[in-house]
Write a protein that holds these residues in place. Sequence first.
Motif, PDB file in Angstrom:
ATOM      1  N   HIS A  40      51.781  49.121  36.564  1.00 40.42           N
ATOM      2  CA  HIS A  40      53.243  49.255  36.540  1.00 40.42           C
ATOM      3  C   HIS A  40      53.697  50.288  37.579  1.00 40.42           C
ATOM      4  O   HIS A  40      52.896  51.101  38.065  1.00 40.42           O
ATOM      5  CB  HIS A  40      53.755  49.606  35.144  1.00 40.42           C
ATOM      6  CG  HIS A  40      53.117  50.814  34.527  1.00 40.42           C
ATOM      7  ND1 HIS A  40      53.432  52.104  34.891  1.00 40.42           N
ATOM      8  CD2 HIS A  40      52.169  50.918  33.559  1.00 40.42           C
ATOM      9  CE1 HIS A  40      52.733  52.956  34.186  1.00 40.42           C
ATOM     10  NE2 HIS A  40      51.936  52.267  33.355  1.00 40.42           N
ATOM     11  N   ILE A  41      54.998  50.264  37.879  1.00 44.76           N
ATOM     12  CA  ILE A  41      55.556  51.106  38.949  1.00 44.76           C
ATOM     13  C   ILE A  41      55.345  52.581  38.639  1.00 44.76           C
ATOM     14  O   ILE A  41      55.012  53.382  39.533  1.00 44.76           O
ATOM     15  CB  ILE A  41      57.054  50.801  39.148  1.00 44.76           C
ATOM     16  CG1 ILE A  41      57.257  49.342  39.587  1.00 44.76           C
ATOM     17  CG2 ILE A  41      57.675  51.753  40.177  1.00 44.76           C
ATOM     18  CD1 ILE A  41      56.591  48.990  40.899  1.00 44.76           C
ATOM     19  N   GLY A  42      55.514  52.961  37.387  1.00 45.76           N
ATOM     20  CA  GLY A  42      55.294  54.357  37.019  1.00 45.76           C
ATOM     21  C   GLY A  42      53.868  54.794  37.304  1.00 45.76           C
ATOM     22  O   GLY A  42      53.628  55.915  37.774  1.00 45.76           O
ATOM     23  N   GLY A  43      52.906  53.903  37.043  1.00 42.66           N
ATOM     24  CA  GLY A  43      51.516  54.214  37.319  1.00 42.66           C
ATOM     25  C   GLY A  43      51.242  54.362  38.802  1.00 42.66           C
ATOM     26  O   GLY A  43      50.442  55.216  39.226  1.00 42.66           O
ATOM     27  N   VAL A  44      51.896  53.536  39.624  1.00 44.43           N
ATOM     28  CA  VAL A  44      51.746  53.637  41.078  1.00 44.43           C
ATOM     29  C   VAL A  44      52.208  55.004  41.563  1.00 44.43           C
ATOM     30  O   VAL A  44      51.521  55.674  42.357  1.00 44.43           O
ATOM     31  CB  VAL A  44      52.538  52.516  41.794  1.00 44.43           C
ATOM     32  CG1 VAL A  44      52.546  52.743  43.306  1.00 44.43           C
ATOM     33  CG2 VAL A  44      51.960  51.153  41.469  1.00 44.43           C
ATOM     34  N   MET A  45      53.393  55.445  41.082  1.00 46.89           N
ATOM     35  CA  MET A  45      53.923  56.737  41.526  1.00 46.89           C
ATOM     36  C   MET A  45      53.027  57.884  41.060  1.00 46.89           C
ATOM     37  O   MET A  45      52.830  58.865  41.790  1.00 46.89           O
ATOM     38  CB  MET A  45      55.361  56.919  41.021  1.00 46.89           C
ATOM     39  CG  MET A  45      56.356  55.977  41.688  1.00 46.89           C
ATOM     40  SD  MET A  45      58.094  56.420  41.382  1.00 46.89           S
ATOM     41  CE  MET A  45      58.232  56.033  39.636  1.00 46.89           C
ATOM     42  N   TRP A  58      58.630  66.139  42.280  1.00 49.42           N
ATOM     43  CA  TRP A  58      58.801  64.744  42.719  1.00 49.42           C
ATOM     44  C   TRP A  58      59.706  63.947  41.785  1.00 49.42           C
ATOM     45  O   TRP A  58      59.793  62.720  41.902  1.00 49.42           O
ATOM     46  CB  TRP A  58      57.426  64.055  42.782  1.00 49.42           C
ATOM     47  CG  TRP A  58      56.450  64.680  43.727  1.00 49.42           C
ATOM     48  CD1 TRP A  58      55.447  65.536  43.413  1.00 49.42           C
ATOM     49  CD2 TRP A  58      56.393  64.493  45.149  1.00 49.42           C
ATOM     50  NE1 TRP A  58      54.746  65.917  44.540  1.00 49.42           N
ATOM     51  CE2 TRP A  58      55.312  65.284  45.637  1.00 49.42           C
ATOM     52  CE3 TRP A  58      57.138  63.746  46.070  1.00 49.42           C
ATOM     53  CZ2 TRP A  58      54.954  65.342  46.971  1.00 49.42           C
ATOM     54  CZ3 TRP A  58      56.795  63.812  47.408  1.00 49.42           C
ATOM     55  CH2 TRP A  58      55.718  64.591  47.856  1.00 49.42           C
ATOM     56  N   SER A  59      60.386  64.626  40.849  1.00 50.47           N
ATOM     57  CA  SER A  59      61.103  63.906  39.786  1.00 50.47           C
ATOM     58  C   SER A  59      62.253  63.041  40.303  1.00 50.47           C
ATOM     59  O   SER A  59      62.647  62.072  39.648  1.00 50.47           O
ATOM     60  CB  SER A  59      61.636  64.901  38.750  1.00 50.47           C
ATOM     61  OG  SER A  59      62.530  65.829  39.358  1.00 50.47           O
ATOM     62  N   ASP A  60      62.828  63.391  41.464  1.00 51.24           N
ATOM     63  CA  ASP A  60      63.955  62.617  41.999  1.00 51.24           C
ATOM     64  C   ASP A  60      63.494  61.453  42.875  1.00 51.24           C
ATOM     65  O   ASP A  60      64.302  60.654  43.332  1.00 51.24           O
ATOM     66  CB  ASP A  60      64.883  63.539  42.807  1.00 51.24           C
ATOM     67  CG  ASP A  60      66.155  62.839  43.264  1.00 51.24           C
ATOM     68  OD1 ASP A  60      66.788  62.162  42.427  1.00 51.24           O
ATOM     69  OD2 ASP A  60      66.484  62.934  44.464  1.00 51.24           O
ATOM     70  N   HIS A  61      62.190  61.344  43.103  1.00 50.56           N
ATOM     71  CA  HIS A  61      61.683  60.313  44.008  1.00 50.56           C
ATOM     72  C   HIS A  61      61.522  58.963  43.303  1.00 50.56           C
ATOM     73  O   HIS A  61      61.288  58.894  42.097  1.00 50.56           O
ATOM     74  CB  HIS A  61      60.337  60.745  44.606  1.00 50.56           C
ATOM     75  CG  HIS A  61      60.467  61.767  45.691  1.00 50.56           C
ATOM     76  ND1 HIS A  61      61.033  63.005  45.474  1.00 50.56           N
ATOM     77  CD2 HIS A  61      60.110  61.739  47.012  1.00 50.56           C
ATOM     78  CE1 HIS A  61      61.028  63.702  46.600  1.00 50.56           C
ATOM     79  NE2 HIS A  61      60.466  62.957  47.548  1.00 50.56           N
ATOM     80  N   ALA A  62      61.671  57.919  44.072  1.00 52.18           N
ATOM     81  CA  ALA A  62      61.484  56.556  43.571  1.00 52.18           C
ATOM     82  C   ALA A  62      60.964  55.700  44.717  1.00 52.18           C
ATOM     83  O   ALA A  62      60.959  56.112  45.887  1.00 52.18           O
ATOM     84  CB  ALA A  62      62.784  55.995  43.017  1.00 52.18           C
ATOM     85  N   LEU A  63      60.533  54.496  44.383  1.00 50.68           N
ATOM     86  CA  LEU A  63      59.996  53.581  45.387  1.00 50.68           C
ATOM     87  C   LEU A  63      61.076  52.622  45.867  1.00 50.68           C
ATOM     88  O   LEU A  63      61.842  52.059  45.072  1.00 50.68           O
ATOM     89  CB  LEU A  63      58.819  52.791  44.803  1.00 50.68           C
ATOM     90  CG  LEU A  63      57.546  53.595  44.527  1.00 50.68           C
ATOM     91  CD1 LEU A  63      56.519  52.735  43.807  1.00 50.68           C
ATOM     92  CD2 LEU A  63      56.953  54.161  45.821  1.00 50.68           C
ATOM     93  N   TRP A  64      61.138  52.442  47.169  1.00 48.97           N
ATOM     94  CA  TRP A  64      62.108  51.550  47.821  1.00 48.97           C
ATOM     95  C   TRP A  64      61.343  50.490  48.608  1.00 48.97           C
ATOM     96  O   TRP A  64      60.465  50.805  49.409  1.00 48.97           O
ATOM     97  CB  TRP A  64      63.013  52.360  48.749  1.00 48.97           C
ATOM     98  CG  TRP A  64      63.841  51.546  49.714  1.00 48.97           C
ATOM     99  CD1 TRP A  64      63.616  51.376  51.042  1.00 48.97           C
ATOM    100  CD2 TRP A  64      65.032  50.801  49.416  1.00 48.97           C
ATOM    101  NE1 TRP A  64      64.570  50.578  51.609  1.00 48.97           N
ATOM    102  CE2 TRP A  64      65.461  50.200  50.626  1.00 48.97           C
ATOM    103  CE3 TRP A  64      65.765  50.578  48.255  1.00 48.97           C
ATOM    104  CZ2 TRP A  64      66.586  49.396  50.705  1.00 48.97           C
ATOM    105  CZ3 TRP A  64      66.895  49.777  48.343  1.00 48.97           C
ATOM    106  CH2 TRP A  64      67.300  49.202  49.539  1.00 48.97           C
ATOM    107  N   TRP A  65      61.654  49.228  48.354  1.00 47.60           N
ATOM    108  CA  TRP A  65      61.006  48.103  49.020  1.00 47.60           C
ATOM    109  C   TRP A  65      61.857  47.698  50.211  1.00 47.60           C
ATOM    110  O   TRP A  65      62.905  47.097  50.065  1.00 47.60           O
ATOM    111  CB  TRP A  65      60.843  46.944  48.046  1.00 47.60           C
ATOM    112  CG  TRP A  65      59.968  45.818  48.530  1.00 47.60           C
ATOM    113  CD1 TRP A  65      59.341  45.718  49.728  1.00 47.60           C
ATOM    114  CD2 TRP A  65      59.637  44.629  47.805  1.00 47.60           C
ATOM    115  NE1 TRP A  65      58.639  44.557  49.820  1.00 47.60           N
ATOM    116  CE2 TRP A  65      58.798  43.855  48.645  1.00 47.60           C
ATOM    117  CE3 TRP A  65      59.965  44.143  46.541  1.00 47.60           C
ATOM    118  CZ2 TRP A  65      58.303  42.608  48.251  1.00 47.60           C
ATOM    119  CZ3 TRP A  65      59.471  42.915  46.141  1.00 47.60           C
ATOM    120  CH2 TRP A  65      58.631  42.164  46.996  1.00 47.60           C
ATOM    121  N   GLU A  66      61.407  48.062  51.404  1.00 45.11           N
ATOM    122  CA  GLU A  66      62.216  47.874  52.612  1.00 45.11           C
ATOM    123  C   GLU A  66      62.563  46.405  52.855  1.00 45.11           C
ATOM    124  O   GLU A  66      63.714  46.059  53.132  1.00 45.11           O
ATOM    125  CB  GLU A  66      61.468  48.427  53.831  1.00 45.11           C
ATOM    126  CG  GLU A  66      61.476  49.937  53.943  1.00 45.11           C
ATOM    127  CD  GLU A  66      60.824  50.401  55.228  1.00 45.11           C
ATOM    128  OE1 GLU A  66      61.502  51.110  56.006  1.00 45.11           O
ATOM    129  OE2 GLU A  66      59.653  50.046  55.470  1.00 45.11           O
TER     130      GLU A  66
END
Length: 641
Positions: A40-45, A58-66
Motif C-alpha cells: 500500500h501507499i503508506g508502506g511505500v512512503m 516528513w509528515s507533510d509529504h505525499a506521493l505525486w504521480w507525474e
Amino acid sequence: MALDGIRMPDGCYADGTWELKMHVTDLNKDVSLRVTGEIHIGGVMLKLVEKLDVKKDWSDHALWWEKKKTWLLKTHWTLDKYGIQADARLLFTPQHKLLRLQLPNMKHMKVKVNFSDRVFKAVSDICKTFRSIYSSPGLYSKTMTPTYDSRDGSPLSPTSAWFGDSPLSEGNPSILAVSQPISSPDILVKLYKPPSLLDKAKINQGWLDSSRSLMEQDVKENEVLLLRFKYHSFFDLNPKYDAIRVNQLYEQAKWAILLEEIECTEEEMMMFAALQYHINKLSIMSSDNHMNNSEKEVDEVDAALSDLEITLEGGKTSNALGDITSIPELADYVKVFKPKKLTLKGPKQYWCTFKDITISCYKSREEAHGIPAHQMNLRGCEVTPDVNISGQKFNIKLLIPVADGMNEIWLRCDTERQYAQWMAACRLASKGKTMADSSYNLEVQNILSFLKMQHMNPDPQIIEPITTDINPECLVSPRYLKKYKNKQPGYIRDLISARILEAHQNVAQMSLIEAKMRFIQAWQSLPEFGITHFLAKFQGSKREELIGITYNRLIRIDASTRDAIKTWRFSNMKQWNVNWEIKMVTVEFADEPSLSFICAEVDCKVVHEFIGGYIFLSTRAKDQNESLDEEMFYKLTSGWV
C-alpha cells in the motif's frame, strides 16, 4: 532464492518484485525501491523514509504521480489499485508549497498553500489565514486565474512580478483592511486593459477548476496567481466584522473601473474618483481609528449596509416598512419610445400605470379605465439605465422577452424621483417581484443616493482649492484623460482635479467605511456589473457570440453593440447538462425552448462552474454562522465528482 535477483524482460524480478522509481524533491535525489503491486501507499512512503535515513519531519509529504497528474493520498490503496507499474515515476514532495498571490488591491503576498487540496478548499484555507478577509459565508466567492501581460494579455511567467515580504508573516493581516492610494499613473498605463468584450471573454478562460488541486492544473511552486471575488453575490457584508473583506471588495471594484473592465459614464467616473480621493484622504489621516470601526462609525453606515444587502438581492429585509396588505401602484405621464431602424420618430407621452409587474400605456389619463394602447409584462426583462445628470436625461431601457428575441422599449422620465420610482419598480418586476416587496422603498432610496453623488456643486466657493496631492491621473481611467489629448498636461490636470473636487462635496461628510460601502454599491449599480462573459457558438448559429452569466440569469449578447439579444432566468430553469466531448452546454427551462451552446476558447467546465456556483449561492441561508456545504458545491459545479 537464488533467482530473486534475476530481472525478467518486463522489468520485474523472478520473485515478483519490481523497482519503483521516485524523486525526493527536498533532497533533489532519485531513489528506487523493490516493491510488489500489493504494497500500500503508506508502506511505500515508510520504506522510502527508512531508506533515506534523513532526520526530518516528513509528515507533510505525499506521493505525486507525474504522468497521471494524480496525488496518491489514499494511503491504504495498493500500487495495483492505483494502476502503478514499473514504468511509473513518482515524486515524494511536500503538499504545502509557497504560492505568490496578487490580492484584489494589487498587493502581492507569499502564502503557503496545500497543493493537494481541491482549489475550493485551498482558497478557503487561504482566507482563514487572512482571518477576517472573507468570513465563512464568502469563502466560495473566490478563485484564482493567471496574471496577464499588459501588452497582449498573455499569461505572465512566475518571475514577471515583484513580490515583497508578506505582512501575514508578521502576524498582521489587519493591514489588508487599509486602502493605499495608487502612487503613480504609470501603474495604470502598464496594466492590461481588455479593449473589447471579446477580449474580456478570453480572459475568463483563466479561472481555475475549483474541484481539482493546484498540482493537477499544472500550477507550480512560487507561481503567480490572482485571488479575486469570482461570484458577484455579496449578501452578508457587515462593516463590524468584515473590514478586510469590505476593503478588498472596494479595491476590486476600484481597479475594475480604472482598468475599464466595466463601462461607466463620465459623471459616474467623476463620482468614483471623488470617492477614491475621499477614501485616500481618510486612510492616510486616521487609518487606525477607522480600522477599529468605532460604534459611531458603524451606526453611520447601518443604512448603507441595509441598502447594499437589498441591492444584492439577499440581505435582510427591514421591519420598519411594516406589513403591506395591498400592492402599491405607479401612475404618471411617461414618455415611451420604441426605436426602429431608419426612423427619427421621437418619444410619445402616455399616461402609464405600473401594476404588479405590468406597465399599461394610455393616450390620456381620462382613458386609464379603458383598453391600453400598449401593455408590457416585465418578467424576465433586461433593465438598463441611461442617465445624464447635467443634461437632465433620465431614461430606462427595457429589453422585454418575446418569442423571437427581445423587444426594446425606452421610458423617459422627467425628474430624478420619478426615475428612481419607475427604475426600482422595473428592476423588481424583471425578477417577478412587485412594489409590495419590502426592498422597493430602499431600492428607490439607493437610486436617489446614487444620483445625488453625481451632482455637480453649483457654488464653487465652497470647493476646496486644488492641491498637489489629488493626482487625478490615478483616480480616473486613461480613456477620460485621452479626451483632452490636444490640451496642455497642466490644463488637463487642473480641469479634472476641479471636477473631482466638485463631485467630492457630495461625499465629503462620509466616514471611511461608509465611503467604501457607497463605492461598492455604486459599482453594483452599473449596467454591466456582475456579468461574466464567455465566447460561445449557439445552436443554429454559425458565428461566435457572447454568453453572459450573472447571479440570476444567462444572457446572449451582441459583441458589437453590447446589447442583450435574449435572456434566460435561473428561476425558470429545470436543469442543465454538459456534453464534455463536444463542449456543449444545454439548459432546459420550464416554459420556453431549451438553450444549447458550444464553448469557444474556454473549457466548458468553467462555464458549468459559474452556473452551478450561482445556483449554489441561491440555496444558502443568510446566516453568518452557516457552514459551507462543500459536497453540495462540488455536486453542482464539478460535473463528475
